[in-house]
Structures are given as C-alpha cells and as structure tokens.
Motif scaffolding. Structure first.
Motif, PDB file in Angstrom:
ATOM      1  N   SER A  36       0.834  -1.199   0.000  1.00 45.89           N
ATOM      2  CA  SER A  36       0.000   0.000   0.000  1.00 45.89           C
ATOM      3  C   SER A  36       0.872   1.253   0.000  1.00 45.89           C
ATOM      4  O   SER A  36       0.546   2.237  -0.660  1.00 45.89           O
ATOM      5  N   GLN A  37       2.008   1.191   0.728  1.00 48.82           N
ATOM      6  CA  GLN A  37       2.904   2.357   0.730  1.00 48.82           C
ATOM      7  C   GLN A  37       3.354   2.697  -0.697  1.00 48.82           C
ATOM      8  O   GLN A  37       3.377   3.853  -1.086  1.00 48.82           O
ATOM      9  N   LEU A  38       3.639   1.664  -1.455  1.00 47.94           N
ATOM     10  CA  LEU A  38       4.070   1.874  -2.838  1.00 47.94           C
ATOM     11  C   LEU A  38       2.907   2.372  -3.702  1.00 47.94           C
ATOM     12  O   LEU A  38       3.020   3.364  -4.415  1.00 47.94           O
ATOM     13  N   CYS A  39       1.767   1.662  -3.587  1.00 47.02           N
ATOM     14  CA  CYS A  39       0.616   1.997  -4.435  1.00 47.02           C
ATOM     15  C   CYS A  39       0.074   3.386  -4.125  1.00 47.02           C
ATOM     16  O   CYS A  39      -0.332   4.121  -5.030  1.00 47.02           O
ATOM     17  N   ILE A  40       0.060   3.778  -2.845  1.00 44.94           N
ATOM     18  CA  ILE A  40      -0.446   5.107  -2.486  1.00 44.94           C
ATOM     19  C   ILE A  40       0.427   6.185  -3.117  1.00 44.94           C
ATOM     20  O   ILE A  40      -0.058   7.202  -3.599  1.00 44.94           O
ATOM     21  N   ARG A  41       1.748   5.928  -3.123  1.00 49.44           N
ATOM     22  CA  ARG A  41       2.640   6.902  -3.754  1.00 49.44           C
ATOM     23  C   ARG A  41       2.403   7.004  -5.255  1.00 49.44           C
ATOM     24  O   ARG A  41       2.524   8.064  -5.854  1.00 49.44           O
ATOM     25  N   LEU A  42       2.067   5.867  -5.865  1.00 53.90           N
ATOM     26  CA  LEU A  42       1.815   5.878  -7.315  1.00 53.90           C
ATOM     27  C   LEU A  42       0.447   6.465  -7.657  1.00 53.90           C
ATOM     28  O   LEU A  42       0.275   7.111  -8.679  1.00 53.90           O
ATOM     29  N   MET A  43      -0.522   6.225  -6.761  1.00 51.13           N
ATOM     30  CA  MET A  43      -1.890   6.698  -7.023  1.00 51.13           C
ATOM     31  C   MET A  43      -2.446   7.417  -5.792  1.00 51.13           C
ATOM     32  O   MET A  43      -3.368   6.923  -5.143  1.00 51.13           O
ATOM     33  N   PRO A  44      -1.866   8.587  -5.465  1.00 48.42           N
ATOM     34  CA  PRO A  44      -2.254   9.267  -4.218  1.00 48.42           C
ATOM     35  C   PRO A  44      -3.707   9.740  -4.208  1.00 48.42           C
ATOM     36  O   PRO A  44      -4.271   9.917  -3.144  1.00 48.42           O
ATOM     37  N   ASN A  45      -4.312   9.929  -5.356  1.00 48.33           N
ATOM     38  CA  ASN A  45      -5.709  10.364  -5.377  1.00 48.33           C
ATOM     39  C   ASN A  45      -6.658   9.186  -5.245  1.00 48.33           C
ATOM     40  O   ASN A  45      -7.573   9.195  -4.426  1.00 48.33           O
ATOM     41  N   GLU A  46      -6.391   8.154  -6.052  1.00 48.56           N
ATOM     42  CA  GLU A  46      -7.248   6.980  -6.028  1.00 48.56           C
ATOM     43  C   GLU A  46      -7.187   6.273  -4.673  1.00 48.56           C
ATOM     44  O   GLU A  46      -8.164   5.685  -4.245  1.00 48.56           O
ATOM     45  N   LEU A  47      -6.031   6.332  -4.031  1.00 50.22           N
ATOM     46  CA  LEU A  47      -5.868   5.617  -2.761  1.00 50.22           C
ATOM     47  C   LEU A  47      -5.752   6.567  -1.565  1.00 50.22           C
ATOM     48  O   LEU A  47      -5.195   6.214  -0.525  1.00 50.22           O
ATOM     49  N   HIS A  48      -6.261   7.747  -1.711  1.00 46.30           N
ATOM     50  CA  HIS A  48      -6.450   8.679  -0.590  1.00 46.30           C
ATOM     51  C   HIS A  48      -7.181   7.929   0.530  1.00 46.30           C
ATOM     52  O   HIS A  48      -7.951   7.002   0.253  1.00 46.30           O
ATOM     53  N   PRO A  49      -6.957   8.280   1.784  1.00 47.98           N
ATOM     54  CA  PRO A  49      -7.584   7.535   2.880  1.00 47.98           C
ATOM     55  C   PRO A  49      -9.096   7.326   2.734  1.00 47.98           C
ATOM     56  O   PRO A  49      -9.607   6.274   3.141  1.00 47.98           O
TER      57      PRO A  49
END
Ligand code: FMN
Ligand code: SF4
Ligand code: SF4
Lengths: 251, 110
Positions: free
Chosen positions: A117-130
């Motif tokens: 998730s740390q990696l994916c959130i960095r790649l997709m910070p909008n889609e994986l916003h909290p």
C-alpha cells in the motif's frame, strides 16, 4: 434607469427568492437553493424515473460549458436492474481484490500489504487517498453500495481527445445534470467507483468503452427515500483576496 | 499560514493511526434523537448504528479509533430533528494534511 432599478430592488418584502438580481439580505433564490440543499442520496425507492425526465436531465448535460466547446462526453444510460446488479457485483469483486492486496489491518498479507500500500499510495495518491481507501474496504465488505439501489444510472464516458483538460469538462457536465435532477425532485449520487468497471474486458466491451473513450463517472438517479436534501455545515476555506494592490484573507 | 513541510510532503500517513489521523466524527443530541435510523441507513462511511431499547434507542458512532466518517454531514441533512452534526473536517496529516480550512458553518447569505 439605474435609480429606478435600485429603488425597485430595495423593496425586499415581496421579492424573496427572485432570480437575476441581488440586494442585501436577500433570501436564497431557487438556483442557489438547489445548489446548497443538494446532498448525495444513498437510499432510493424502487419506483423507476419516467424516461422523459431522464431525457430532460440529459439535456442539462448537453448544454454544459466545455473548453473549446469540445463536449468531450458520451452518456450511457442503464435502467436494467439486473445489469446494474451485475455491475455492482463486478465492482465489489474488484474491491475485494484490492482489499486483499492493500489492507494491512485485517488482510492475510499483513506486513506485505502494508509495503504494497505504501508503494501503491505513492503511485496513485488520489485513487488511494484515505477516504476511497476506506470506501474500497467498505464496498468489499458489502457495507457501502455502489449505486445505492438507484433504478437509473447515467454513465459518463470521457473523450480523451478533448480540448485542454477534458476531465474538468466532464465534471461540469455531470454537475449540470445533478442539479437539474434535484430541481426536478429527484435524488442523485456521483459514483466514482464505476472506474473499477474499466478493470477487465467484460464491461468495457458491453458499454463500448474503447479508444478514445474512458469510463469516468456514474450518476445514480432516482426518487430518494426520506428527505435527504437540506443545508448543512461545511468547512470554511481560507481565501486570498487581492484588491488595490493588497492581499487580505477572507473566509 | 498553512503549508506543507518537506517531511510532510514525503510521508504517507498510516491511515489507521489515531495519533496522527483525525477522522470525521459526529455528535448526537440524545434529547432530540428518536432513533428513527435514517442517518444509519445513508451514512457512506458505515460509521453509525442504533443501540438501546424503547425510548433509549439512539444513533451512535461506531467505536473505532479512526472511523470512516468523511464529515459529509449527509446524516445531518436527512435528520429532520436536527439531532446529529459533524464536529469537524477530517485530516489524515502528512501528505494529506488539510490546508487552508477553518470550522464548519452552514451557508451564509451575504
Ligand atoms: C466525482 C465524485 C465521485 C464520487 N463517488 C462516490 C462514490 O463512488 N460513492 C459514493 O457513495 N459517493 C460518491 N461521491 C459523493 C461524495 O461522497 C459526496 O459528494 C461528498 O461526500 C459531499 O457530500 P454531498 O454530495 O452530500 O454534499 C462522489 C462525488 C464526486 C464529486
Ligand atoms: S440522529 Fe436523527 S436521523 Fe439519526 S436516528 Fe436520530 S433522529 Fe433519526
Ligand atoms: S458525516 Fe457523513 S460519514 Fe460522517 S457519520 Fe455523518 S453521514 Fe456518516
């Protein structure tokens, strides 16, 4: 002439809610009322919306402003209960997969999911916003619906060849329809999670989502249960205000 | 002045850490709430539930340190008894730190 108008307008007693003018202390006019009272509706009656009403709402979308008048949208209306249910199931399954890969709280992957998730959130910070991250979990667990039982859904496809920033145009177009719908006594909810129908070929094929189109948003449409619309409190935003060479802050 | 430091910009918060995340939250006025359950039905964060029997049946917020409340106030809108209100906006901190925000107020007709 100007004096006349002013005199007329200052007589506020019988002009409450009137359009195309403003005076101090004026009540909300009908357009403002619809804008301010519109809330996302997440519980609908089974009763179908008349076809003509939907057609009328689509007209509000057709006349939305767009950069260079490019109108980079295509509408797909779905009023087939079985089809909507299938779409809902499809999205829920994708949420389950995402939850499996990313949920560090209760998922079987544990620590690995956290790294993931740390990696994916960095790649997709909008889609994986909290907030959507939480919503993915809720949809996966069946606690949040996709279309909330709405009998009609308008899907908005975006023409990726639009002028400038077509995502903005698509948003404006959708909100035109949403506001028109509420002014006509319907309820709506934007459904960003239709995005997940893009993952896999089944729905892309069925809905005609191929170059140059991308399925961007859905708008759930129907008669609300209860009275979900109403004015509420929201955060004030700090606004910079430049005038006469100086900056002020207003809220 | 609200701004992001470099450290904040490069740090992804742990979404369920109550030390650094402030989720939305609501206050239920127990006098006004009649336990109709409308708010529970429509809450997009699934963070409300009914508890209690008879007259004591009221809406409550789930007992989670970081609930999925997004301060949307849709619960307040559907509650015609004015019994429920979001307290403040959410703020997950670090990369997602809320900027240039102040307290929640209803529409003001200037
Ligand atoms: C682009 C967009 C996508 C949205 N997607 C969803 C969604 O997938 N599911 C949902 O329940 N609400 C969705 N919403 C609704 C928002 O949660 C809602 O607008 C926000 O909480 C503010 O509440 P209000 O619409 O009642 O004022 C979406 C809204 C927008 C603008
Ligand atoms: S807070 Fe309002 S909507 Fe929710 S259960 Fe109580 S009275 Fe009903
Ligand atoms: S503010 Fe929104 S998310 Fe929070 S409890 Fe109310 S309806 Fe649910």
């Amino acid at each position: 002439m100007v004096e006349n108008v002013k005199a007329e307008i200052s007589d506020s007693s019988n002009r409450a809610g009137e359009m195309y003018g403003w005076y101090e202390g004026m009540e909300w006019n009908p357009v403002e009322k619809v804008i301010l009272e519109r809330r996302s509706v997440r519980k609908y009656k089974d009763e179908q919306v008349p076809e003509k009403l939907v057609r009328r709402i689509l007209e509000a979308g057709r006349f939305a402003p767009s950069a260079g008048n490019s109108q980079p949208w295509r509408f797909v209306v779905v009023r087939d209960g079985k089809m909507l249910e299938e779409m809902e199931r499809y999205v829920r399954l994708r949420c389950r997969i995402l939850k499996f890969l990313l949920d560090w709280e209760g998922g079987p992957l544990g620590r690995l999911a956290w790294l993931n998730s740390q990696l994916c959130i960095r790649l997709m910070p909008n889609e994986l916003h909290p907030i959507p991250y939480g919503a993915i979990r809720l949809i996966a667990e069946g606690k949040l619906k996709l279309f909330h039982g709405a009998p009609t859904v308008i899907l908005i496809l975006m023409d990726r060849r639009g002028v400038g920033k077509p995502m903005v145009d698509v948003g404006i177009c959708g909100q035109n329809m949403v506001l028109a719908a509420h002014s006509l006594g319907l309820g709506t909810c934007w459904v960003g999670f239709v995005e997940l129908l893009n993952f896999g070929t089944k729905w892309k094929k069925k809905l005609g989502v191929k170059w140059p189109y991308r399925l961007m948003e859905g708008i759930a449409l129907g008669y609300p249960v209860g009275q979900p619309d109403g004015m509420i409190a929201r955060e004030l935003h700090e606004i910079d205000w430049w005038e006469e060479g100086r900056k002020r802050t207003v809220f | 002045m609200a701004f992001l430091t470099l450290k904040e910009t490069i740090t992804i918060p742990t979404y369920d850490n109550p030390e650094t995340c402030r989720a939305g939250s609501v206050t239920v006025d127990r006098e006004k709430c009649n336990g109709c359950g409308n708010c529970v039905l429509i809450c997009p964060g699934a963070c409300l539930y009914l508890a209690g029997v008879g007259k004591e049946r009221k809406a409550h917020m789930v007992d989670k340190e970081v609930p999925d409340c997004m301060s949307c106030n849709d619960c307040a809108a559907i509650c015609k008894r004015g019994a429920i209100q979001a307290d403040h906006g959410y703020d997950f901190g670090f990369f997602y730190k809320a900027l240039h925000r102040a307290e929640m107020v209803p529409p003001r007709n200037f």
